[in-house]
Design a protein around this motif. Sequence first.
Motif, PDB file in Angstrom:
ATOM      1  N   ALA A  92       0.901  -1.282  -0.136  1.00 23.90           N
ATOM      2  CA  ALA A  92      -0.311  -0.261   0.354  1.00 23.90           C
ATOM      3  C   ALA A  92       0.929   1.181  -0.331  1.00 23.90           C
ATOM      4  N   SER A  93       2.244   1.164   0.770  1.00 21.56           N
ATOM      5  CA  SER A  93       2.790   2.771   0.707  1.00 21.56           C
ATOM      6  C   SER A  93       3.889   2.648  -0.019  1.00 21.56           C
ATOM      7  N   GLU A  94       4.005   1.318  -1.008  1.00 21.32           N
ATOM      8  CA  GLU A  94       5.095   1.860  -2.842  1.00 21.32           C
ATOM      9  C   GLU A  94       3.409   2.170  -3.123  1.00 21.32           C
ATOM     10  N   VAL A  95       1.979   1.888  -3.300  1.00 21.21           N
ATOM     11  CA  VAL A  95       1.434   2.065  -4.062  1.00 21.21           C
ATOM     12  C   VAL A  95       1.253   3.288  -4.331  1.00 21.21           C
ATOM     13  N   THR A  96       1.234   3.969  -3.246  1.00 26.65           N
ATOM     14  CA  THR A  96       1.355   5.063  -3.108  1.00 26.65           C
ATOM     15  C   THR A  96       1.854   6.389  -3.607  1.00 26.65           C
ATOM     16  N   LYS A  97       3.406   5.686  -3.423  1.00 27.81           N
ATOM     17  CA  LYS A  97       5.134   6.800  -3.252  1.00 27.81           C
ATOM     18  C   LYS A  97       4.401   6.728  -4.848  1.00 27.81           C
ATOM     19  N   LEU A  98       3.794   5.803  -5.702  1.00 33.40           N
ATOM     20  CA  LEU A  98       4.518   5.240  -7.117  1.00 33.40           C
ATOM     21  C   LEU A  98       3.335   6.369  -7.872  1.00 33.40           C
ATOM     22  N   SER A  99       1.929   6.067  -7.027  1.00 32.21           N
ATOM     23  CA  SER A  99       0.737   7.671  -7.613  1.00 32.21           C
ATOM     24  C   SER A  99       1.206   8.982  -7.544  1.00 32.21           C
ATOM     25  N   GLU A 100       1.762   9.091  -6.708  1.00 36.60           N
ATOM     26  CA  GLU A 100       1.999  10.275  -6.522  1.00 36.60           C
ATOM     27  C   GLU A 100       3.833  10.715  -7.298  1.00 36.60           C
ATOM     28  N   THR A 101       4.499  10.359  -7.760  1.00 34.88           N
ATOM     29  CA  THR A 101       5.360   9.972  -8.710  1.00 34.88           C
ATOM     30  C   THR A 101       5.064  10.091  -9.923  1.00 34.88           C
ATOM     31  N   ARG A 126       2.035  11.092 -10.280  1.00 41.61           N
ATOM     32  CA  ARG A 126       1.195  12.089 -10.941  1.00 41.61           C
ATOM     33  C   ARG A 126       1.899  13.498 -11.081  1.00 41.61           C
ATOM     34  N   THR A 127       2.753  13.886 -10.278  1.00 37.36           N
ATOM     35  CA  THR A 127       3.845  14.698  -9.721  1.00 37.36           C
ATOM     36  C   THR A 127       4.797  15.099 -10.807  1.00 37.36           C
ATOM     37  N   ARG A 128       5.545  14.236 -11.175  1.00 38.60           N
ATOM     38  CA  ARG A 128       7.566  14.484 -11.594  1.00 38.60           C
ATOM     39  C   ARG A 128       7.264  13.361 -13.164  1.00 38.60           C
ATOM     40  N   ALA A 129       6.172  12.602 -13.421  1.00 38.54           N
ATOM     41  CA  ALA A 129       6.188  12.442 -14.761  1.00 38.54           C
ATOM     42  C   ALA A 129       5.405  13.205 -15.839  1.00 38.54           C
ATOM     43  N   PRO A 148      -0.516  19.297  -9.476  1.00 36.37           N
ATOM     44  CA  PRO A 148      -1.190  18.634 -10.282  1.00 36.37           C
ATOM     45  C   PRO A 148      -2.507  17.942  -9.448  1.00 36.37           C
ATOM     46  N   GLY A 149      -3.761  17.858 -10.026  1.00 33.14           N
ATOM     47  CA  GLY A 149      -4.907  17.109  -9.372  1.00 33.14           C
ATOM     48  C   GLY A 149      -4.631  16.510  -9.551  1.00 33.14           C
ATOM     49  N   PRO A 150      -5.749  15.175  -9.080  1.00 32.51           N
ATOM     50  CA  PRO A 150      -5.304  14.102  -9.465  1.00 32.51           C
ATOM     51  C   PRO A 150      -6.004  13.391 -11.165  1.00 32.51           C
ATOM     52  N   LEU A 151      -5.428  12.306 -11.732  1.00 29.41           N
ATOM     53  CA  LEU A 151      -5.418  11.899 -13.022  1.00 29.41           C
ATOM     54  C   LEU A 151      -6.622  10.631 -12.495  1.00 29.41           C
ATOM     55  N   PRO A 152      -7.064  10.851 -13.934  1.00 26.16           N
ATOM     56  CA  PRO A 152      -7.764   9.293 -14.133  1.00 26.16           C
ATOM     57  C   PRO A 152      -7.483   7.938 -13.800  1.00 26.16           C
ATOM     58  N   ILE A 153      -8.329   6.939 -13.898  1.00 23.02           N
ATOM     59  CA  ILE A 153      -7.401   5.514 -13.671  1.00 23.02           C
ATOM     60  C   ILE A 153      -8.137   4.583 -14.261  1.00 23.02           C
ATOM     61  N   VAL A 154      -7.500   4.179 -14.920  1.00 20.60           N
ATOM     62  CA  VAL A 154      -8.641   3.342 -15.986  1.00 20.60           C
ATOM     63  C   VAL A 154      -8.367   1.531 -15.002  1.00 20.60           C
TER      64      VAL A 154
END
Length: 164
Positions: A71-80, A82-85, A114-120
């Motif tokens: 969970a923590s790693e997926v959260t970090k990946l999600s933020e990265t 959204r913000t860096r990539a 940046p705001g949230p990204l849509p997830i498919v």
Amino acid sequence: MYSSNSIAASLLLLSSQYTVVHSLSITESSRAQTARSRLTEAFRSPSKKLTLHPELVLPEPSDPTALLLRASEVTKLSETIRTRAKANAIFVEGTVDALAPMGKEQEDARGNFPGPLPIVFSCVDEASLSDSLEQLADVEGVEGVMIPFFGGKEIDSVESYLEE
């Protein structure tokens, strides 16, 4: 990757008849319109620049320690992402349990830049499709589901499709 037409064709909304959000009743059709507009915005670029839509595979860990850290790693990946990539949307393949922290992180970003990204969600196991759809109704941030067509095989021509 995926064209906007193929994504729109495979878009399923994940909601019950009505969803209550902050004492407002939102119908299924208004959720569908919101999801369609968010996905359309994510797949188009007004300046004709390329848009980034990474596809992630979140495997189910077999190690109990990895399961606790997932969970923590997926959260970090999600933020990265959204913000860096600077991605525009995220395609995620895996289990619904692995997807939940990503959806929560994206929804927590609402109101930020940046705001949230849509997830498919990319569903690969057609046998558990109905179970996955029921579980996805509780996951925040998921705007659509991509369902495999023709067993995931490439369609060379109409004839090859009609033969099977």
